[in-house]
Design a protein around this motif. Structure first.
Motif, PDB file in Angstrom:
ATOM      1  N   LYS A   5      26.133  59.893  60.436  1.00 46.73           N
ATOM      2  CA  LYS A   5      27.022  58.697  60.014  1.00 46.73           C
ATOM      3  C   LYS A   5      27.352  57.821  61.036  1.00 46.73           C
ATOM      4  N   LEU A   6      27.690  56.464  60.900  1.00 43.28           N
ATOM      5  CA  LEU A   6      28.222  55.653  62.048  1.00 43.28           C
ATOM      6  C   LEU A   6      29.796  56.265  62.389  1.00 43.28           C
ATOM      7  N   HIS A   7      29.849  56.570  63.674  1.00 47.16           N
ATOM      8  CA  HIS A   7      30.857  57.201  64.036  1.00 47.16           C
ATOM      9  C   HIS A   7      32.000  55.965  64.709  1.00 47.16           C
ATOM     10  N   HIS A   8      31.725  55.281  65.192  1.00 47.61           N
ATOM     11  CA  HIS A   8      32.673  53.985  65.526  1.00 47.61           C
ATOM     12  C   HIS A   8      32.047  52.758  65.886  1.00 47.61           C
ATOM     13  N   GLN A  21      47.133  42.981  66.731  1.00 46.89           N
ATOM     14  CA  GLN A  21      47.818  42.300  65.535  1.00 46.89           C
ATOM     15  C   GLN A  21      46.652  41.965  64.585  1.00 46.89           C
ATOM     16  N   PHE A  22      45.612  41.580  64.844  1.00 42.79           N
ATOM     17  CA  PHE A  22      44.548  40.944  63.972  1.00 42.79           C
ATOM     18  C   PHE A  22      43.893  42.044  63.255  1.00 42.79           C
ATOM     19  N   TYR A  23      43.580  43.073  64.032  1.00 43.45           N
ATOM     20  CA  TYR A  23      42.913  44.197  63.518  1.00 43.45           C
ATOM     21  C   TYR A  23      43.669  45.132  62.701  1.00 43.45           C
ATOM     22  N   THR A  24      44.867  45.152  62.671  1.00 43.80           N
ATOM     23  CA  THR A  24      45.834  46.154  61.986  1.00 43.80           C
ATOM     24  C   THR A  24      46.701  44.962  61.109  1.00 43.80           C
ATOM     25  N   GLU A  25      47.416  44.218  61.204  1.00 46.90           N
ATOM     26  CA  GLU A  25      48.104  43.392  60.362  1.00 46.90           C
ATOM     27  C   GLU A  25      47.288  42.412  59.389  1.00 46.90           C
ATOM     28  N   ILE A  26      46.102  41.875  59.937  1.00 43.30           N
ATOM     29  CA  ILE A  26      45.403  41.096  59.227  1.00 43.30           C
ATOM     30  C   ILE A  26      44.239  41.859  58.330  1.00 43.30           C
ATOM     31  N   LEU A  27      43.475  42.413  59.174  1.00 44.58           N
ATOM     32  CA  LEU A  27      42.491  43.310  58.624  1.00 44.58           C
ATOM     33  C   LEU A  27      42.768  44.621  57.772  1.00 44.58           C
ATOM     34  N   GLY A  28      43.773  45.106  58.351  1.00 40.36           N
ATOM     35  CA  GLY A  28      44.313  46.323  57.375  1.00 40.36           C
ATOM     36  C   GLY A  28      44.048  47.474  58.036  1.00 40.36           C
ATOM     37  N   PHE A  29      43.573  47.764  59.236  1.00 42.09           N
ATOM     38  CA  PHE A  29      42.999  48.894  59.915  1.00 42.09           C
ATOM     39  C   PHE A  29      44.322  49.906  60.375  1.00 42.09           C
ATOM     40  N   THR A  30      44.443  51.032  60.153  1.00 44.54           N
ATOM     41  CA  THR A  30      45.424  52.099  60.634  1.00 44.54           C
ATOM     42  C   THR A  30      45.417  52.559  61.753  1.00 44.54           C
ATOM     43  N   ILE A  31      46.360  52.539  62.777  1.00 42.14           N
ATOM     44  CA  ILE A  31      46.376  53.121  64.200  1.00 42.14           C
ATOM     45  C   ILE A  31      46.442  54.517  64.000  1.00 42.14           C
ATOM     46  N   GLU A  32      45.354  55.212  64.703  1.00 47.46           N
ATOM     47  CA  GLU A  32      45.258  56.487  64.625  1.00 47.46           C
ATOM     48  C   GLU A  32      45.891  57.243  65.977  1.00 47.46           C
ATOM     49  N   LYS A  33      45.393  56.500  67.152  1.00 49.17           N
ATOM     50  CA  LYS A  33      45.897  56.949  68.557  1.00 49.17           C
ATOM     51  C   LYS A  33      45.775  55.411  69.213  1.00 49.17           C
ATOM     52  N   LYS A  44      43.441  51.622  75.003  1.00 51.59           N
ATOM     53  CA  LYS A  44      42.332  52.100  73.846  1.00 51.59           C
ATOM     54  C   LYS A  44      42.982  52.555  72.614  1.00 51.59           C
ATOM     55  N   LEU A  45      42.696  51.775  71.524  1.00 49.19           N
ATOM     56  CA  LEU A  45      43.379  51.870  70.524  1.00 49.19           C
ATOM     57  C   LEU A  45      42.180  52.454  69.454  1.00 49.19           C
ATOM     58  N   ASP A  46      42.364  53.609  68.592  1.00 44.89           N
ATOM     59  CA  ASP A  46      41.885  53.970  67.771  1.00 44.89           C
ATOM     60  C   ASP A  46      42.184  53.688  66.508  1.00 44.89           C
ATOM     61  N   GLN A  52      39.041  56.765  57.421  1.00 49.96           N
ATOM     62  CA  GLN A  52      37.836  56.963  58.310  1.00 49.96           C
ATOM     63  C   GLN A  52      37.921  56.212  59.680  1.00 49.96           C
ATOM     64  N   TYR A  53      37.783  56.966  60.582  1.00 52.28           N
ATOM     65  CA  TYR A  53      37.854  56.401  62.041  1.00 52.28           C
ATOM     66  C   TYR A  53      36.398  55.274  62.298  1.00 52.28           C
ATOM     67  N   VAL A  54      36.827  54.036  62.643  1.00 51.72           N
ATOM     68  CA  VAL A  54      36.057  53.064  62.638  1.00 51.72           C
ATOM     69  C   VAL A  54      35.736  52.236  63.925  1.00 51.72           C
ATOM     70  N   ILE A  55      37.079  52.129  64.415  1.00 51.94           N
ATOM     71  CA  ILE A  55      37.080  51.042  65.693  1.00 51.94           C
ATOM     72  C   ILE A  55      37.628  51.659  66.802  1.00 51.94           C
TER      73      ILE A  55
END
Length: 128
Positions: A5-8, A21-33, A44-46, A52-55
């Motif tokens: 699979k694609l890992h990240h 702010q863009f990737y979390t509040e607008i696109l809706g990604f969740t901060i893992e670490k 470094k923001l996971d 699913q870990y993406v970016i």
């Protein structure tokens, strides 16, 4: 080689807080670490999407600019699948994000469009 699979996807940004702010509040990604690496003066923001870990979002002091958009050799763009492209375009527009006109894939007849992240990196949304 058997890739499972694609890992990240790794992205280097020029303004960490703005991109976070863009990737979390607008696109809706969740901060893992989130870590700050003092020796590299780098965050470094996971980020994950629906568990699913993406970016990996990185910041570095004074990163060089991308040569051109998106025809430079290398990664062309990232694409995310959406259920209703018109609804997502309305959402992006409400957040002052401009999208290109909707296009139709000549092979699948599916709708898609592009917009940019804070560093002008091309992002595609593709109707599933």
């Amino acid at each position: 080689m058997q890739i499972e699979k694609l890992h990240h996807i790794a992205i280097i940004c020029s303004d960490y807080q703005k991109s976070k702010q863009f990737y979390t509040e607008i696109l809706g990604f969740t901060i893992e670490k989130e870590v700050y690496r003092q020796e590299r003066q780098s965050y470094k923001l996971d980020l994950s999407l629906k568990g699913q870990y993406v970016i990996e979002l990185f910041s570095f002091p004074n990163p060089p600019q991308r040569t051109s958009r998106p025809e430079a050799a290398g990664l062309r763009h990232i694409a995310f699948g959406v259920k209703n492209i018109e609804k997502e375009i309305q959402f992006l527009t409400s957040r002052n994000i401009t999208t290109e006109p909707i296009r139709v894939d000549e092979y699948t007849n599916k709708k898609f469009t592009f917009f940019s992240d804070p560093d002008n990196l091309p992002i595609e949304i593709y109707e599933l």
